[in-house]
Design a protein around this motif. Structure first.
Motif, PDB file in Angstrom:
ATOM      1  N   PHE A 265       0.684  -1.270  -0.078  1.00  0.00           N
ATOM      2  CA  PHE A 265       0.078   0.110   0.006  1.00  0.00           C
ATOM      3  C   PHE A 265       0.780   1.316   0.002  1.00  0.00           C
ATOM      4  O   PHE A 265       0.201   2.347   0.694  1.00  0.00           O
ATOM      5  N   TYR A 266       2.045   1.118  -0.386  1.00  0.00           N
ATOM      6  CA  TYR A 266       3.021   2.576  -0.433  1.00  0.00           C
ATOM      7  C   TYR A 266       3.066   2.649  -2.068  1.00  0.00           C
ATOM      8  O   TYR A 266       3.181   1.709  -2.944  1.00  0.00           O
ATOM      9  N   ASP A 267       2.985   3.890  -2.332  1.00  0.00           N
ATOM     10  CA  ASP A 267       3.215   4.332  -3.863  1.00  0.00           C
ATOM     11  C   ASP A 267       4.455   4.773  -3.789  1.00  0.00           C
ATOM     12  O   ASP A 267       5.321   4.876  -2.988  1.00  0.00           O
ATOM     13  N   LEU A 268       5.006   5.448  -4.920  1.00  0.00           N
ATOM     14  CA  LEU A 268       6.350   5.772  -5.365  1.00  0.00           C
ATOM     15  C   LEU A 268       6.896   6.779  -4.295  1.00  0.00           C
ATOM     16  O   LEU A 268       8.011   7.082  -3.894  1.00  0.00           O
ATOM     17  N   GLN A 269       5.737   7.696  -4.047  1.00  0.00           N
ATOM     18  CA  GLN A 269       5.923   8.966  -3.250  1.00  0.00           C
ATOM     19  C   GLN A 269       6.111   8.677  -1.826  1.00  0.00           C
ATOM     20  O   GLN A 269       7.261   9.047  -1.327  1.00  0.00           O
ATOM     21  N   ASP A 270       5.394   7.851  -1.366  1.00  0.00           N
ATOM     22  CA  ASP A 270       5.658   7.075   0.108  1.00  0.00           C
ATOM     23  C   ASP A 270       7.046   6.399   0.140  1.00  0.00           C
ATOM     24  O   ASP A 270       7.778   6.563   1.136  1.00  0.00           O
ATOM     25  N   ASN A 271       7.450   5.652  -1.056  1.00  0.00           N
ATOM     26  CA  ASN A 271       8.742   5.091  -0.786  1.00  0.00           C
ATOM     27  C   ASN A 271       9.764   5.856  -0.786  1.00  0.00           C
ATOM     28  O   ASN A 271      10.709   5.740  -0.095  1.00  0.00           O
ATOM     29  N   MET A 272       9.869   7.063  -1.666  1.00  0.00           N
ATOM     30  CA  MET A 272      10.584   8.101  -1.511  1.00  0.00           C
ATOM     31  C   MET A 272      10.896   8.834  -0.203  1.00  0.00           C
ATOM     32  O   MET A 272      11.939   9.130   0.294  1.00  0.00           O
ATOM     33  N   ASP A 273       9.796   8.990   0.446  1.00  0.00           N
ATOM     34  CA  ASP A 273       9.714   9.559   1.817  1.00  0.00           C
ATOM     35  C   ASP A 273      10.296   8.770   2.840  1.00  0.00           C
ATOM     36  O   ASP A 273      11.196   9.067   3.479  1.00  0.00           O
ATOM     37  N   LEU A 274       9.985   7.179   2.419  1.00  0.00           N
ATOM     38  CA  LEU A 274      10.698   6.534   3.669  1.00  0.00           C
ATOM     39  C   LEU A 274      12.344   6.317   3.440  1.00  0.00           C
ATOM     40  O   LEU A 274      12.979   6.268   4.252  1.00  0.00           O
ATOM     41  N   ALA A 275      12.543   6.254   2.166  1.00  0.00           N
ATOM     42  CA  ALA A 275      14.150   6.143   1.722  1.00  0.00           C
ATOM     43  C   ALA A 275      14.674   7.279   2.528  1.00  0.00           C
ATOM     44  O   ALA A 275      15.795   6.989   3.067  1.00  0.00           O
ATOM     45  N   GLU A 276      14.332   8.543   2.287  1.00  0.00           N
ATOM     46  CA  GLU A 276      15.151   9.718   2.730  1.00  0.00           C
ATOM     47  C   GLU A 276      15.075   9.819   4.350  1.00  0.00           C
ATOM     48  O   GLU A 276      15.876  10.115   4.813  1.00  0.00           O
ATOM     49  N   GLU A 277      13.723   9.401   4.854  1.00  0.00           N
ATOM     50  CA  GLU A 277      13.818   9.155   6.308  1.00  0.00           C
ATOM     51  C   GLU A 277      14.794   8.261   6.814  1.00  0.00           C
ATOM     52  O   GLU A 277      15.655   8.669   7.785  1.00  0.00           O
ATOM     53  N   PHE A 278      14.995   7.020   6.157  1.00  0.00           N
ATOM     54  CA  PHE A 278      15.828   6.174   6.725  1.00  0.00           C
ATOM     55  C   PHE A 278      17.289   6.618   6.496  1.00  0.00           C
ATOM     56  O   PHE A 278      17.974   6.489   7.535  1.00  0.00           O
ATOM     57  N   VAL A 279      17.852   7.042   5.407  1.00  0.00           N
ATOM     58  CA  VAL A 279      18.960   7.526   5.267  1.00  0.00           C
ATOM     59  C   VAL A 279      19.415   8.556   6.199  1.00  0.00           C
ATOM     60  O   VAL A 279      20.459   8.660   6.896  1.00  0.00           O
ATOM     61  N   LYS A 280      18.522   9.573   6.652  1.00  0.00           N
ATOM     62  CA  LYS A 280      18.677  10.513   7.514  1.00  0.00           C
ATOM     63  C   LYS A 280      18.860  10.029   8.930  1.00  0.00           C
ATOM     64  O   LYS A 280      19.446  10.558   9.888  1.00  0.00           O
ATOM     65  N   ILE A 319      32.270  15.251   9.321  1.00  0.00           N
ATOM     66  CA  ILE A 319      31.043  15.503  10.080  1.00  0.00           C
ATOM     67  C   ILE A 319      30.209  16.606   9.686  1.00  0.00           C
ATOM     68  O   ILE A 319      29.073  16.684   9.552  1.00  0.00           O
ATOM     69  N   GLU A 320      30.730  17.573   8.897  1.00  0.00           N
ATOM     70  CA  GLU A 320      30.049  18.972   8.075  1.00  0.00           C
ATOM     71  C   GLU A 320      29.131  18.154   7.403  1.00  0.00           C
ATOM     72  O   GLU A 320      28.179  18.658   7.018  1.00  0.00           O
ATOM     73  N   ARG A 321      29.547  17.295   6.502  1.00  0.00           N
ATOM     74  CA  ARG A 321      28.803  16.420   5.332  1.00  0.00           C
ATOM     75  C   ARG A 321      27.672  15.765   5.916  1.00  0.00           C
ATOM     76  O   ARG A 321      26.658  15.865   5.438  1.00  0.00           O
ATOM     77  N   LEU A 322      28.109  15.236   6.781  1.00  0.00           N
ATOM     78  CA  LEU A 322      26.844  14.303   7.475  1.00  0.00           C
ATOM     79  C   LEU A 322      25.822  15.324   8.025  1.00  0.00           C
ATOM     80  O   LEU A 322      24.460  14.935   7.914  1.00  0.00           O
ATOM     81  N   GLU A 323      26.160  16.217   8.897  1.00  0.00           N
ATOM     82  CA  GLU A 323      25.433  17.206   9.271  1.00  0.00           C
ATOM     83  C   GLU A 323      24.536  18.071   8.320  1.00  0.00           C
ATOM     84  O   GLU A 323      23.298  17.980   8.423  1.00  0.00           O
ATOM     85  N   PHE A 324      25.078  18.173   7.010  1.00  0.00           N
ATOM     86  CA  PHE A 324      24.453  18.511   6.007  1.00  0.00           C
ATOM     87  C   PHE A 324      23.066  17.776   5.587  1.00  0.00           C
ATOM     88  O   PHE A 324      22.060  18.456   5.350  1.00  0.00           O
ATOM     89  N   VAL A 325      23.470  16.471   5.424  1.00  0.00           N
ATOM     90  CA  VAL A 325      22.435  15.589   4.883  1.00  0.00           C
ATOM     91  C   VAL A 325      21.414  15.482   5.931  1.00  0.00           C
ATOM     92  O   VAL A 325      20.538  15.295   5.391  1.00  0.00           O
ATOM     93  N   LYS A 326      21.851  15.394   7.074  1.00  0.00           N
ATOM     94  CA  LYS A 326      20.781  15.362   8.198  1.00  0.00           C
ATOM     95  C   LYS A 326      20.007  16.531   8.066  1.00  0.00           C
ATOM     96  O   LYS A 326      18.805  16.234   8.395  1.00  0.00           O
ATOM     97  N   ASN A 327      20.394  17.611   7.717  1.00  0.00           N
ATOM     98  CA  ASN A 327      19.690  18.904   8.132  1.00  0.00           C
ATOM     99  C   ASN A 327      19.019  19.337   6.767  1.00  0.00           C
ATOM    100  O   ASN A 327      18.002  20.447   6.788  1.00  0.00           O
ATOM    101  N   ASN A 328      19.137  18.736   5.539  1.00  0.00           N
ATOM    102  CA  ASN A 328      18.630  19.196   4.329  1.00  0.00           C
ATOM    103  C   ASN A 328      17.790  18.212   3.690  1.00  0.00           C
ATOM    104  O   ASN A 328      17.968  17.177   3.573  1.00  0.00           O
ATOM    105  N   ASP A 329      16.745  18.784   3.065  1.00  0.00           N
ATOM    106  CA  ASP A 329      15.857  17.737   2.258  1.00  0.00           C
ATOM    107  C   ASP A 329      16.600  17.351   0.903  1.00  0.00           C
ATOM    108  O   ASP A 329      17.657  18.261   0.223  1.00  0.00           O
ATOM    109  N   PHE A 330      16.395  16.154   0.324  1.00  0.00           N
ATOM    110  CA  PHE A 330      17.084  15.665  -1.008  1.00  0.00           C
ATOM    111  C   PHE A 330      15.988  16.273  -2.182  1.00  0.00           C
ATOM    112  O   PHE A 330      14.897  16.829  -1.644  1.00  0.00           O
TER     113      PHE A 330
END
Ligand code: 4AD
Ligand code: MG
Length: 493
Positions: A265-280, A319-330
């Motif tokens: 019951f996930y569409d592509l949008q839900d899938n992309m949301d989960l992927a981003e949340e997971f990596v962050k 560490i700067e790069r990690l902070e950047f990924v954590k704090n910015n939307d893809f």
């Protein structure tokens, strides 16, 4: 009675003998206490200062011996690499470089290490050299840190999904199907390879093999994962996958670990949301829980960067790069938009790309992915809706009948870190695709069954675990983030 008591006493002393971890000692809460520590000698200076490491942290414990009180022959055996047990009192250190140290009262050599033969000397070794001694490289600061971060990430993967109510599913390692349809598989057989049984037309007779059929090591647990998602709702796999692709790059392994969530019951949008949340989540977990190791790796990466020409140096520290990924939307960009950007880009106009982008439908190479991520958007990018004919058979055909609901997450310095899609849930469309792509329908009967009985929209993706660890540790070569890398021509250890 006396007898019983003595047994008790022995078992008690045995337990104390296991010693205390250096990570605990360095907190300083045990100052004044009598303790036992065991580990491996990193250095022994001035016949007095032992730097001891036990793997619990990158920090060493300074242990001080008063050489007049110890046997000279024994002190000679305190060499780099030797394993020792030390007993003494933890005290506040007067010297510089450490807050606490151990005043050694007794010393036992558990395992000698001949300094003339031990390959790890207290100096900088190249990563290439360390790959040749992968059984020992874990004893260096860099690899100790990588192993510990890798462990923390394994735990974080399970925690993320468990907290969300996903179920972990073990999918088979030996399979009869090619999930990606790319034919890059390692054959599994017990047939005599020098003289295999053959059918009348001269082909190898798989029906006489162990499984009565041809089998391979899995390239992905996705297809079996889908069967579980269509019953349990939300699942994930986390297992080894194998690809016999002859890619000698800094981002390819023949044996790597993949995390593959699959959700009904996930569409592509839900899938992309989960992927981003997971990596962050993984990035945040590392920042919060692996501080010391990340600081060490940050410094290592910065030192390495200094040896590179100016234009190849990273704009941000680790560490700067990690902070950047954590704090910015893809950035989310469709394949079609990406092609337009690439067509107009400087390297394309000036013919600097090895593969020029002339028209819609071109497969994106890593030079294009890196341009989009590192030069154009300067942040992680999720590309979606790719042309159907450059993607796998199971991806859902969009209304335009030209593109599929696929998505790839692209990372700076890494390129593709995640690949996924909404799955084709319509029986007829899937069946046609299987035939069109030349896949044996008879091998796919069970997969097609899931579309025949109670099919449902669903989606999933795969995160390459080592590529994620590369990003988190700042290591440039994937061979350095897995304990024993398997690549073309390399299966030592
Ligand atoms: O894009 P891939 O091939 O996708 C799949 O296997 C899907 N079945 C995943 C899914 O939808 N469930 O691989 C997924 C990820 C890539 O994005 C990359 O990070 C990693 O796996 N990967 C590799 N990592 C190291 N060495 C290799 N040879 C890799 N091939 C893929
Ligand atoms: Mg892919």
């Amino acid at each position: 009675m006396v007898f019983l008591r003595s047994i008790n006493w022995i078992s008690k002393t045995k337990r104390i003998m296991r010693g205390i971890k250096i990570k605990e000692l360095l907190k300083g809460e045990k100052v004044g206490e009598h303790v036992i520590v065991k580990g491996w000698v990193r250095t022994f200076r001035s016949n007095r200062f032992i730097a001891l490491n036990d793997g619990s942290t990158s920090g060493n414990l300074q242990a001080v011996v008063d050489f007049e009180k110890f046997d000279e022959a024994q002190l000679k055996r305190v060499t780099t690499g030797a394993s020792v047990a030390l007993e003494g009192t933890l005290i506040e250190s007067l010297g510089q470089g450490q807050d606490y140290e151990l005043a050694v009262e007794s010393l036992e050599i558990l395992g000698d290490s001949d300094p003339n033969e031990y390959p790890l000397q207290p100096k900088k070794h190249s990563l290439e050299f360390l790959r040749e001694i992968a059984h020992l490289r874990v004893r260096t600061n860099t690899f100790g840190a990588i192993y510990r971060v890798r462990h923390a990430m394994i735990y974080a993967v399970h925690k993320f999904f468990n907290d969300k109510g996903f179920y972990n599913v073990h999918t088979p390692i030996i399979t009869g199907s090619d999930a990606e349809g790319a034919g890059e598989m390692f054959r599994v057989t017990t047939l005599n390879i020098d003289n295999p049984p053959r059918t009348e037309d001269g082909k190898i007779d798989d029906s006489q093999d162990f499984f009565d059929r041809e089998t391979n090591l899995t390239v992905s647990g996705q297809l079996e994962g889908e069967t579980a998602a269509l019953a349990l709702g939300e699942i994930y796999t986390f297992g080894p996958t194998f690809r016999a692709e002859n890619s000698n790059t800094s981002r390819h392994l023949a044996e790597f670990w993949m995390i593959e969530p699959e959700m009904a019951f996930y569409d592509l949008q839900d899938n992309m949301d989960l992927a981003e949340e997971f990596v962050k989540y993984l990035v945040s977990y590392a920042l919060e829980n692996c501080k010391d190791d990340l600081e060490l790796l940050d410094k290592r990466a910065a030192d390495e960067d200094k040896t590179k020409p100016q234009n190849e140096r990273s704009e941000m520290g680790l560490i700067e790069r990690l902070e950047f990924v954590k704090n910015n939307d893809f950035e989310r960009v469709s394949y079609t938009e990406a092609i337009e950007i690439l067509k107009r880009s400087k390297p394309n106009q000036k013919k600097k790309f090895k593969y020029l982008i002339n028209e819609w439908g071109a497969d994106l190479q890593s030079e294009h992915e890196r341009f989009l991520v590192e030069k154009h958007f300067k942040k992680p990018v999720t590309l979606y809706n790719y042309p159907a004919n450059i993607k796998a058979f199971y991806m859902r055909l969009n209304e335009d009948e030209k593109t599929v609901a696929a998505m790839d997450v692209l990372f700076p310095g890494i390129g593709e870190i995640i690949g996924g899609s909404q799955r084709e849930e319509r029986y007829d469309v899937l069946k046609k695709k299987i035939t069109d792509m030349g896949i044996e329908e008879k091998d796919m009967w069970w997969y097609l069954d899931t579309r025949k009985f109670g099919t449902a929209p669903h989606s999933g993706f795969g995160l390459g675990f080592e590529r994620m660890i590369q990003f988190i540790t700042g290591m440039g070569n994937i061979r350095d983030v897995i304990p024993f890398p398997r690549t073309p021509g390399n299966a030592e250890f």
